[in-house]
Design an enzyme around this catalytic site. Structure first.
Site, PDB file in Angstrom:
ATOM      1  N   ASN A   9      28.404 -10.299  -6.651  1.00 52.37           N
ATOM      2  CA  ASN A   9      28.037  -9.159  -5.807  1.00 52.37           C
ATOM      3  C   ASN A   9      26.663  -9.426  -5.188  1.00 52.37           C
ATOM      4  O   ASN A   9      25.646  -9.328  -5.873  1.00 52.37           O
ATOM      5  CB  ASN A   9      28.014  -7.883  -6.663  1.00 52.37           C
ATOM      6  N   LYS A  11      25.106  -7.726  -3.023  1.00 51.42           N
ATOM      7  CA  LYS A  11      24.391  -6.482  -2.692  1.00 51.42           C
ATOM      8  C   LYS A  11      23.764  -6.589  -1.293  1.00 51.42           C
ATOM      9  O   LYS A  11      24.335  -7.233  -0.417  1.00 51.42           O
ATOM     10  CB  LYS A  11      23.346  -6.165  -3.766  1.00 51.42           C
ATOM     11  N   HIS A  98      30.592   1.089  -8.251  1.00 50.14           N
ATOM     12  CA  HIS A  98      29.389   0.415  -8.764  1.00 50.14           C
ATOM     13  C   HIS A  98      28.346   1.475  -9.119  1.00 50.14           C
ATOM     14  O   HIS A  98      28.205   2.479  -8.417  1.00 50.14           O
ATOM     15  CB  HIS A  98      28.843  -0.561  -7.712  1.00 50.14           C
ATOM     16  N   GLU A 100      25.274   1.597  -8.675  1.00 46.72           N
ATOM     17  CA  GLU A 100      24.306   1.897  -7.608  1.00 46.72           C
ATOM     18  C   GLU A 100      24.902   2.898  -6.616  1.00 46.72           C
ATOM     19  O   GLU A 100      24.197   3.767  -6.096  1.00 46.72           O
ATOM     20  CB  GLU A 100      23.886   0.589  -6.918  1.00 46.72           C
ATOM     21  N   GLU A 170      30.350  -2.465 -16.629  1.00 44.48           N
ATOM     22  CA  GLU A 170      28.958  -2.816 -16.340  1.00 44.48           C
ATOM     23  C   GLU A 170      28.027  -1.766 -16.948  1.00 44.48           C
ATOM     24  O   GLU A 170      27.745  -0.739 -16.304  1.00 44.48           O
ATOM     25  CB  GLU A 170      28.730  -2.858 -14.828  1.00 44.48           C
ATOM     26  N   GLY A 176      20.708  -5.816 -13.702  1.00 36.95           N
ATOM     27  CA  GLY A 176      19.449  -6.183 -13.074  1.00 36.95           C
ATOM     28  C   GLY A 176      18.252  -6.109 -14.007  1.00 36.95           C
ATOM     29  O   GLY A 176      17.108  -6.175 -13.560  1.00 36.95           O
ATOM     30  N   SER A 216      23.545  -8.562 -15.914  1.00 34.66           N
ATOM     31  CA  SER A 216      22.646  -9.693 -16.207  1.00 34.66           C
ATOM     32  C   SER A 216      23.372 -10.919 -16.766  1.00 34.66           C
ATOM     33  O   SER A 216      22.831 -11.636 -17.601  1.00 34.66           O
ATOM     34  CB  SER A 216      21.527  -9.260 -17.169  1.00 34.66           C
TER      35      SER A 216
END
Ligand code: PEP
Length: 253
Positions: A9, A11, A98, A100, A170, A176, A216
């Site tokens: 991904n 992003k 996701h 985010e 996730e 991250g 990660s």
């Protein structure tokens, strides 16, 4: 049996030139490393989808995913990209749910169910992301929370539709942050999600759904994670922006 998948991904990163360079490096380094039953999925920004697609057309183990899709079919939704548009350029996968998008764009389970429906109706397989926050892991029934994400966004689907879904677990606390879940932590959740699917759709369907781990993932952590029986590959953020690291992760699968 279910597919082994490594997805990257990107992003909101990379210029067009950088995106092209990254793709050709990944293709050159990884194309002979992907096993027959495995799939590599690149998720570039929407603006680059058609360009990046040209680099993988002759490679059956490579595919492209969009990072988002509208829940609406067409019309006055400035800035949005529809499933029809993605279908018209041959996109086969899309990231949905996701963290985010859930956090910054207020996407809830009901909206995500709409995005899942509209994608499947246009021949696009959702890579459905789910996962708990650190607070939820420490203070709540975190497995129940993630199971409910599946229930509310996926469990209205028919068996045939569900078989076109890829799930990506996730944990938000691992995205991250450099804090990868341990193989035991990830396996615990993956097994619970597979059992949850089996309770509604039966074991055979559950055994055919790929469940990826994301958070990660690195060249160092991938081999142990990918050996766990219910982890069918990874959804990779930061490490997919470096061709060498991403290729090492592909090899770990
Ligand atoms: C992600 O955003 O899907 C992700 C897994 O990111 P990272 O690998 O950087 O944690």
């Amino acid at each position: 049996m279910r597919k082994k998948i490594v997805a990257g991904n990107w992003k909101m990163n990379k210029t067009m030139d950088e995106a092209v360079a990254l793709t050709s490096e990944i293709v050159n380094m990884a194309k002979d490393e992907v096993r027959n039953d495995a799939q590599v999925i690149l998720c570039p920004p929407a603006l680059y989808l058609t360009t990046i697609q040209k680099y993988i057309t002759d490679l059956p183990n490579f595919a492209i995913a969009a990072q988002n899709v509208s829940d609406k079919l067409s019309g006055a939704y400035t800035g949005e990209i529809s499933a029809v548009m993605l279908q018209s350029i041959g996109i086969k996968y899309v990231l949905i749910g996701h963290s985010e998008r859930r956090q910054y764009f207020n996407e809830d389970n009901a909206l995500l169910a709409e995005k899942v429906n509209i994608s499947l109706a246009h021949g696009i397989s959702p890579i459905f992301c789910c996962g708990e926050s650190l607070n939820q892991r420490q203070n709540e029934d975190y497995i129940g929370f993630v199971k409910n994400q599946l229930t509310e966004s996926l469990f209205h689907l028919s068996e045939e539709q569900l078989l076109n879904i890829v799930i990506a677990y996730e944990p938000i606390w691992a995205i991250g942050t450099g804090m990868t879940a341990s193989a035991e932590q990830a396996q615990e959740m993956h097994a619970a999600l597979r059992a949850h699917i089996a309770s509604k759709y039966g074991q055979e369907v559950a055994d055919n759904i790929s469940i990826l781990y994301g958070g990660s993932v690195s060249a160092a952590s991938a081999p142990e994670l990918f050996q766990a029986p219910d982890i069918d590959g990874g959804l990779v953020g930061g490490a997919c922006l470096k061709s060498r690291d991403f290729t090492e992760i592909i090899k770990a699968r």
